[in-house]
Enzyme design. Structure first.
Site, PDB file in Angstrom:
ATOM      1  N   GLU A   9      13.417  -4.918   1.005  1.00 35.39           N
ATOM      2  CA  GLU A   9      12.843  -6.029   1.776  1.00 35.39           C
ATOM      3  C   GLU A   9      13.810  -6.551   2.836  1.00 35.39           C
ATOM      4  O   GLU A   9      13.385  -7.156   3.814  1.00 35.39           O
ATOM      5  CB  GLU A   9      12.424  -7.168   0.843  1.00 35.39           C
ATOM      6  CG  GLU A   9      11.293  -6.799  -0.125  1.00 35.39           C
ATOM      7  CD  GLU A   9       9.977  -6.514   0.577  1.00 35.39           C
ATOM      8  OE1 GLU A   9       9.872  -6.719   1.802  1.00 35.39           O
ATOM      9  OE2 GLU A   9       9.043  -6.061  -0.114  1.00 35.39           O
ATOM     10  N   ASP A  11      11.561   1.707  -4.741  1.00 30.14           N
ATOM     11  CA  ASP A  11      12.404   0.570  -4.381  1.00 30.14           C
ATOM     12  C   ASP A  11      12.273  -0.511  -5.445  1.00 30.14           C
ATOM     13  O   ASP A  11      11.253  -0.613  -6.126  1.00 30.14           O
ATOM     14  CB  ASP A  11      12.091   0.054  -2.970  1.00 30.14           C
ATOM     15  CG  ASP A  11      10.606   0.094  -2.646  1.00 30.14           C
ATOM     16  OD1 ASP A  11       9.790   0.327  -3.560  1.00 30.14           O
ATOM     17  OD2 ASP A  11      10.255  -0.120  -1.479  1.00 30.14           O
TER      18      ASP A  11
HETATM   19 ZN   LIG Z   1       7.560  -5.645   1.520  1.00 31.99          ZN
HETATM   20 ZN   LIG Z   2       7.390  -2.799   0.136  1.00 33.55          ZN
END
Ligand SMILES: [Zn+2]
Ligand SMILES: [Zn+2]
Length: 446
Positions: A175, A105
């Site tokens: 997030e 990510d």
């Molecule tokens: Zn996080």
């Molecule tokens: Zn994370």
């Protein structure tokens, strides 16, 4: 002398294939590690907020393309047309065999870094609301990206040792838990073969660098944000008798909500109901018209989540009704669908199998069973409700001396999202690359 030379030659020949692969992997990582550490420091100093990962994703895409992967950039589709999806999908086809997807990510957080390292982030930007915020890779997604790039390189170099289709993902907006959904909505599984296995790692702010943690079954919780608007009838603070005070109703509601987990839920089913935000009123002598509450709801099982959500609606409505709030002014209770993420469920068979691989690669002392937590991740979306076996591992990221010190003093270590979270680049990255490469080689071996 001669004898021992022949013996070592023979030992070299008869050393088992996996052991040989392990040795050559170490050599390859040794060659690469200095570059990986500097890549990590560069990424750490240049974090970007969720939905705005333009530079990070362009860097990841260019790196993977240079390694020989077929790369699609800016992939994915958010519900909100205002956001561009910066997903990266890199594919390497290597004959017939399974499809394995490895996810990293890309996003950082609106946190002001307080670490004294030379590569600390000094980045500031505007958030969605137009406020000035600092940005930091406070969840260590820079560790994930660098581990993915290292793994990509290893597997490109070791192409003769695996077969199938390898898919490496740079996912935006973890997030805000809408990035995995955006990539699926953009047609990920029609662009690539539906994976046979999904893998990811996440750094861990309590586990020593050099170690891997594994957790078969539920590892992280599902998360749902709930907004409750408690509506009253406002008026002068000195004349409560002609008002319906939403502040008192909010207070009663917050306390009543505490009974959901303690009285309505089985103690054997982990669950959390937290009211994290309460806003109402402008002045001491005005009874406001409404109060807004924001909640996070966590559990592992979907049926537990559903029961909690209906209990919240029931308690909010009936608490307001008990205060005499008229039918047409009862609270509005809304689960915010864009902020929902399913639980992370590690396929037990796959997880145990890979834990065995990690033990061989890293030594059994460096592989620990890690308990489940109520934190959440959006990696679970990729498994299409557990249809595809998936496993997310914890990557130890903390200086072992600091872990020992924390155990000795009882003083907790900075958690993920803390301005003081400070992964130790070496051996964290080495371990991340070694573990993930070994996992993929196991699942795709010839
Ligand atoms: Zn996080
Ligand atoms: Zn994370």
């Amino acid at each position: 002398m001669k004898k021992s030379f022949i013996f070592s030659l023979l030992a070299g020949i008869f050393v088992s294939a996996p052991a040989f692969a392990q040795q050559s992997l170490d050599v390859l990582i040794d060659r690469e590690i200095a570059q990986l550490v500097s890549t990590y420091k560069m990424l750490h100093a240049a974090p970007e907020l969720s939905h705005y990962e333009a530079k990070t994703s362009a860097f990841v895409a260019a790196q993977l393309r240079a390694l020989g992967y077929t790369v699609t950039e800016n992939f994915g589709k958010f519900q909100n047309p205002k956001w561009k999806s910066y997903g990266v999908v890199a594919v390497m086809k290597n004959g017939d065999g399974p499809t394995v997807l490895v996810r990293s990510d890309l996003d950082g957080l609106p946190v002001e870094e307080k670490n004294a390292v030379p590569y600390a982030s000094k980045v500031t930007t505007k958030n969605e609301a137009g406020q000035d915020v600092s940005v930091m890779h406070a969840c260590g997604h820079d560790v994930h990206i660098t581990s993915l790039l290292g793994t990509a390189k290893m597997l490109a170099l070791m192409k003769d040792q695996w077969r199938g289709t390898l898919v490496l993902i740079g996912q935006p907006a973890e997030e805000t838990v809408d990035g995995a959904k955006a990539m699926l909505a953009g047609g990920l599984y029609s662009m690539i073969p539906k994976p046979d296995f999904l893998l990811a790692l996440h750094d861990n702010a309590e586990l020593e660098a050099g170690k891997i943690g594994y957790c078969p079954g539920y590892a992280l919780a599902n998360a749902t944000s709930v907004e409750i608007t408690i509506r009253g009838l406002g008026g002068h603070g000195s004349k409560p008798e002609v008002t319906k005070d939403p502040i008192v109703v909010a207070a009663q509601t917050i306390l009543a909500l505490q009974t959901i987990v303690s009285r309505e839920n089985s103690p054997l089913d982990p669950a959390v109901v937290t009211v994290g935000s309460i806003h109402g009123g402008t002045k001491s002598n005005i009874i406001p018209d409404e109060v807004k509450l924001l909640l996070t709801v966590r559990s592992y099982k979907e049926e537990v989540r559903q029961r909690i959500l209906s209990a919240i609606a029931r308690i909010a409505k009936n608490t307001a009704a008990a205060a005499g709030i008229p039918e047409d002014r009862l609270p509005i209770v809304k689960a915010i669908e864009t902020e929902f993420t399913p639980a992370t469920y590690n396929d037990p068979k796959l997880t145990e199998r890979l834990a065995g691989v990690f033990q061989k690669a890293l030594g059994s002392d460096n592989v620990v069973n890690w308990p489940p937590i109520m934190g959440a991740e959006d990696f679970g979306h990729f498994s299409l409700d557990k249809q595809i076996p998936s496993a997310m591992f914890w990557l130890g990221a903390v200086d072992p001396a600091k872990v020992a010190e924390s155990k000795r003093t009882g003083k907790p270590l900075p958690s993920l999202h803390s301005s003081l979270f400070e992964p130790l680049p070496e051996p964290t990255l080495r371990t991340g690359v070694k573990a993930m490469t070994s996992a993929v080689l196991e699942l795709m071996k010839k």
